[in-house]
Design a protein around this motif. Structure first.
Motif, PDB file in Angstrom:
ATOM      1  N   ASP A   1      19.756  14.226   1.655  1.00 36.53           N
ATOM      2  CA  ASP A   1      18.467  14.513   1.024  1.00 36.53           C
ATOM      3  C   ASP A   1      17.824  15.789   1.561  1.00 36.53           C
ATOM      4  O   ASP A   1      17.297  16.590   0.794  1.00 36.53           O
ATOM      5  N   ARG A   2      17.862  15.972   2.876  1.00 42.73           N
ATOM      6  CA  ARG A   2      17.263  17.182   3.452  1.00 42.73           C
ATOM      7  C   ARG A   2      18.042  18.425   3.034  1.00 42.73           C
ATOM      8  O   ARG A   2      17.442  19.467   2.745  1.00 42.73           O
ATOM      9  N   LEU A   3      19.349  18.315   3.018  1.00 44.99           N
ATOM     10  CA  LEU A   3      20.152  19.449   2.560  1.00 44.99           C
ATOM     11  C   LEU A   3      19.825  19.775   1.106  1.00 44.99           C
ATOM     12  O   LEU A   3      19.679  20.949   0.743  1.00 44.99           O
ATOM     13  N   ALA A   4      19.695  18.758   0.270  1.00 51.53           N
ATOM     14  CA  ALA A   4      19.356  18.977  -1.142  1.00 51.53           C
ATOM     15  C   ALA A   4      18.002  19.664  -1.271  1.00 51.53           C
ATOM     16  O   ALA A   4      17.835  20.574  -2.090  1.00 51.53           O
ATOM     17  N   GLN A   5      17.038  19.250  -0.461  1.00 55.71           N
ATOM     18  CA  GLN A   5      15.709  19.881  -0.496  1.00 55.71           C
ATOM     19  C   GLN A   5      15.800  21.349  -0.074  1.00 55.71           C
ATOM     20  O   GLN A   5      15.175  22.224  -0.690  1.00 55.71           O
ATOM     21  N   ALA A   6      16.579  21.639   0.945  1.00 55.60           N
ATOM     22  CA  ALA A   6      16.751  23.030   1.393  1.00 55.60           C
ATOM     23  C   ALA A   6      17.471  23.854   0.335  1.00 55.60           C
ATOM     24  O   ALA A   6      17.118  25.018   0.094  1.00 55.60           O
ATOM     25  N   MET A   7      18.443  23.262  -0.332  1.00 56.94           N
ATOM     26  CA  MET A   7      19.180  23.962  -1.392  1.00 56.94           C
ATOM     27  C   MET A   7      18.263  24.288  -2.565  1.00 56.94           C
ATOM     28  O   MET A   7      18.315  25.394  -3.117  1.00 56.94           O
ATOM     29  N   GLU A   8      17.398  23.351  -2.937  1.00 60.98           N
ATOM     30  CA  GLU A   8      16.432  23.603  -4.011  1.00 60.98           C
ATOM     31  C   GLU A   8      15.491  24.739  -3.627  1.00 60.98           C
ATOM     32  O   GLU A   8      15.186  25.604  -4.448  1.00 60.98           O
TER      33      GLU A   8
ATOM     34  N   GLY B   1      30.025  29.279  -0.601  1.00 60.46           N
ATOM     35  CA  GLY B   1      30.089  29.522  -2.030  1.00 60.46           C
ATOM     36  C   GLY B   1      28.976  30.450  -2.474  1.00 60.46           C
ATOM     37  O   GLY B   1      28.359  31.144  -1.667  1.00 60.46           O
ATOM     38  N   HIS B   2      28.708  30.435  -3.767  1.00 57.61           N
ATOM     39  CA  HIS B   2      27.662  31.260  -4.357  1.00 57.61           C
ATOM     40  C   HIS B   2      26.438  30.400  -4.640  1.00 57.61           C
ATOM     41  O   HIS B   2      26.571  29.226  -4.989  1.00 57.61           O
ATOM     42  N   LEU B   3      25.255  30.975  -4.503  1.00 49.55           N
ATOM     43  CA  LEU B   3      24.008  30.225  -4.668  1.00 49.55           C
ATOM     44  C   LEU B   3      23.947  29.487  -6.000  1.00 49.55           C
ATOM     45  O   LEU B   3      23.440  28.373  -6.063  1.00 49.55           O
ATOM     46  N   GLN B   4      24.495  30.064  -7.063  1.00 45.09           N
ATOM     47  CA  GLN B   4      24.431  29.403  -8.369  1.00 45.09           C
ATOM     48  C   GLN B   4      25.157  28.055  -8.367  1.00 45.09           C
ATOM     49  O   GLN B   4      24.884  27.203  -9.212  1.00 45.09           O
ATOM     50  N   ASP B   5      26.051  27.841  -7.405  1.00 46.85           N
ATOM     51  CA  ASP B   5      26.815  26.597  -7.328  1.00 46.85           C
ATOM     52  C   ASP B   5      26.378  25.677  -6.195  1.00 46.85           C
ATOM     53  O   ASP B   5      27.000  24.633  -5.981  1.00 46.85           O
ATOM     54  N   ILE B   6      25.325  26.031  -5.480  1.00 51.60           N
ATOM     55  CA  ILE B   6      24.976  25.297  -4.263  1.00 51.60           C
ATOM     56  C   ILE B   6      24.617  23.834  -4.515  1.00 51.60           C
ATOM     57  O   ILE B   6      24.900  22.967  -3.688  1.00 51.60           O
ATOM     58  N   MET B   7      24.047  23.520  -5.667  1.00 52.73           N
ATOM     59  CA  MET B   7      23.631  22.138  -5.915  1.00 52.73           C
ATOM     60  C   MET B   7      24.818  21.188  -6.069  1.00 52.73           C
ATOM     61  O   MET B   7      24.644  19.974  -6.054  1.00 52.73           O
ATOM     62  N   ARG B   8      26.033  21.716  -6.182  1.00 50.39           N
ATOM     63  CA  ARG B   8      27.221  20.853  -6.172  1.00 50.39           C
ATOM     64  C   ARG B   8      27.318  20.071  -4.865  1.00 50.39           C
ATOM     65  O   ARG B   8      27.979  19.046  -4.796  1.00 50.39           O
ATOM     66  N   TYR B   9      26.651  20.582  -3.829  1.00 49.91           N
ATOM     67  CA  TYR B   9      26.721  19.986  -2.505  1.00 49.91           C
ATOM     68  C   TYR B   9      25.454  19.193  -2.153  1.00 49.91           C
ATOM     69  O   TYR B   9      25.281  18.787  -1.007  1.00 49.91           O
ATOM     70  N   ALA B  10      24.587  18.950  -3.125  1.00 47.40           N
ATOM     71  CA  ALA B  10      23.337  18.229  -2.887  1.00 47.40           C
ATOM     72  C   ALA B  10      23.581  16.811  -2.386  1.00 47.40           C
ATOM     73  O   ALA B  10      22.741  16.239  -1.693  1.00 47.40           O
ATOM     74  N   GLY B  11      24.719  16.238  -2.700  1.00 47.84           N
ATOM     75  CA  GLY B  11      25.053  14.899  -2.250  1.00 47.84           C
ATOM     76  C   GLY B  11      25.325  14.792  -0.757  1.00 47.84           C
ATOM     77  O   GLY B  11      25.514  13.687  -0.235  1.00 47.84           O
TER      78      GLY B  11
END
Length: 153
Positions: free
Chosen positions: A17-24, A4-14
């Motif tokens: 936890d490590r993935l969410a930290q990398a996305m942030e 997807g696009h970076l602006q939407d990446i936090m939709r996948y934070a669930g």
């Protein structure tokens, strides 16, 4: 595989936890002026590799998997084609390299996606992926590969 696009990446934070930290980290960091190299985020659990390279023709690229790390590949500039297939019964071309966290495969039955600046793709250890393919002709790209230890996703 998720893309997807970076602006939407936090939709996948669930997804973890490590993935969410990398996305942030991806959302909060300006990679345009960063020099190529490895950047620590959380030791061996999460780190970023900033790359600049010229994409290559299909036949100069190799499909790969990793066992220890999930990849989030983020395009800072340029365009890149990725091959993808689920890891099922394919036989690797070589023994697993623990040091490189790498297995290589034959380029068979791949699906292809083109990513441009601002887009990301997530590859799990169950995803065969073939990066660095040129879209139309070889071009210089800048890409960040976030490596997230898969054991706690």
């Amino acid at each position: 595989m998720v893309t997807g696009h970076l602006q939407d990446i936090m939709r996948y934070a669930g997804l973890g936890d490590r993935l969410a930290q990398a996305m942030e980290y991806l959302q909060q960091t300006d990679f345009t002026a960063m020099t190529p190299g490895k950047y620590d985020v959380d030791g061996d659990n999460i780190f970023a590799i900033v790359n600049e390279f010229t994409t290559k023709p299909y036949d100069a690229c190799e499909p790969e998997t990793h066992r220890k790390y999930i990849d989030i590949q983020f395009m800072v500039s340029g365009k890149e084609r990725f091959g993808w297939a689920p890891l099922l019964e394919q036989k690797p071309l070589m023994p697993y390299s623990d040091e490189q966290d790498l297995l290589l495969y034959q380029p068979e039955n791949l699906n292809f996606l083109n990513l441009s600046a601002g887009m990301f793709i997530i590859f799990y250890p169950t995803d065969i992926h073939m990066p660095e393919i040129c879209v139309n002709e070889p071009e210089l790209v800048k890409k960040v590969v976030m490596k997230i230890q898969a054991s706690a996703g």
